[in-house]
Write a protein that holds these residues in place. Structure first.
Motif, mmCIF file in Angstrom:
data_model
loop_
_atom_site.group_PDB
_atom_site.id
_atom_site.type_symbol
_atom_site.label_atom_id
_atom_site.label_comp_id
_atom_site.label_asym_id
_atom_site.label_seq_id
_atom_site.Cartn_x
_atom_site.Cartn_y
_atom_site.Cartn_z
ATOM 1 N N ALA A 60 0.824 -1.213 0.000
ATOM 2 C CA ALA A 60 0.000 0.000 0.000
ATOM 3 C C ALA A 60 0.856 1.260 0.000
ATOM 4 O O ALA A 60 0.352 2.356 -0.229
ATOM 5 N N GLY A 61 2.139 1.115 0.270
ATOM 6 C CA GLY A 61 3.026 2.266 0.285
ATOM 7 C C GLY A 61 3.081 3.006 1.602
ATOM 8 O O GLY A 61 3.599 4.113 1.676
ATOM 9 N N LEU A 62 2.571 2.398 2.663
ATOM 10 C CA LEU A 62 2.588 3.043 3.980
ATOM 11 C C LEU A 62 3.813 2.677 4.802
ATOM 12 O O LEU A 62 4.165 3.374 5.748
ATOM 13 N N VAL A 63 4.433 1.563 4.461
ATOM 14 C CA VAL A 63 5.618 1.082 5.175
ATOM 15 C C VAL A 63 6.692 0.774 4.136
ATOM 16 O O VAL A 63 6.403 0.234 3.069
ATOM 17 N N ARG A 64 7.917 1.138 4.470
ATOM 18 C CA ARG A 64 9.057 0.825 3.607
ATOM 19 C C ARG A 64 9.704 -0.465 4.079
ATOM 20 O O ARG A 64 9.772 -0.734 5.285
ATOM 21 N N TYR A 65 10.188 -1.214 3.129
ATOM 22 C CA TYR A 65 10.818 -2.514 3.376
ATOM 23 C C TYR A 65 12.262 -2.435 2.904
ATOM 24 O O TYR A 65 12.546 -1.926 1.826
ATOM 25 N N ALA A 66 13.187 -2.925 3.729
ATOM 26 C CA ALA A 66 14.597 -2.968 3.339
ATOM 27 C C ALA A 66 15.194 -4.300 3.785
ATOM 28 O O ALA A 66 15.235 -4.591 4.984
ATOM 29 N N PRO A 67 15.612 -5.122 2.822
ATOM 30 C CA PRO A 67 16.262 -6.374 3.214
ATOM 31 C C PRO A 67 17.605 -6.070 3.881
ATOM 32 O O PRO A 67 18.339 -5.198 3.437
#
Length: 103
Positions: A60-67
């Motif tokens: 949804a674009g509300l949380v950013r994800y970074a491996p």
């Protein structure tokens, strides 16, 4: 964004419609990034449940994800959440304003 919301297609508003996702956002609200396990440790939810809800929030674009090595990190996208807040506030203001009244 409001036009899509009226048509039932706004992923940000849909993502905010589940109580577990709101709790996850509250866990992430400190501004720092967290891994899924850190969120699980704060909530009474299974890891798989938290992971699925995080996926929806990311999509949804509300949380950013970074491996990050073996653990993924999640962080609130403050600009995206602020944009949703502004849109909802504008909607409330336009729908609830009383003509000639100071609110």
């Amino acid at each position: 964004m409001l036009l899509r919301a009226r048509q039932g297609r706004d992923p940000k508003l849909a993502a905010l419609s589940h109580p577990a996702r709101l709790e996850i956002l509250r866990c992430l609200a400190g501004g720092r990034s967290c891994c899924c396990k850190e969120v699980v440790d704060q909530l009474d939810l299974a890891q798989s449940t938290v992971s699925q809800h995080l996926k929806i929030l990311v999509e949804a674009g509300l949380v950013r994800y970074a491996p990050e090595r073996q653990r993924s990190r999640y962080q609130i996208d403050q600009a995206a959440l602020a944009a949703v807040s502004a849109s909802v506030s504008a909607l409330v203001d336009s729908c609830c304003a009383v003509e000639g009244a100071d609110i």
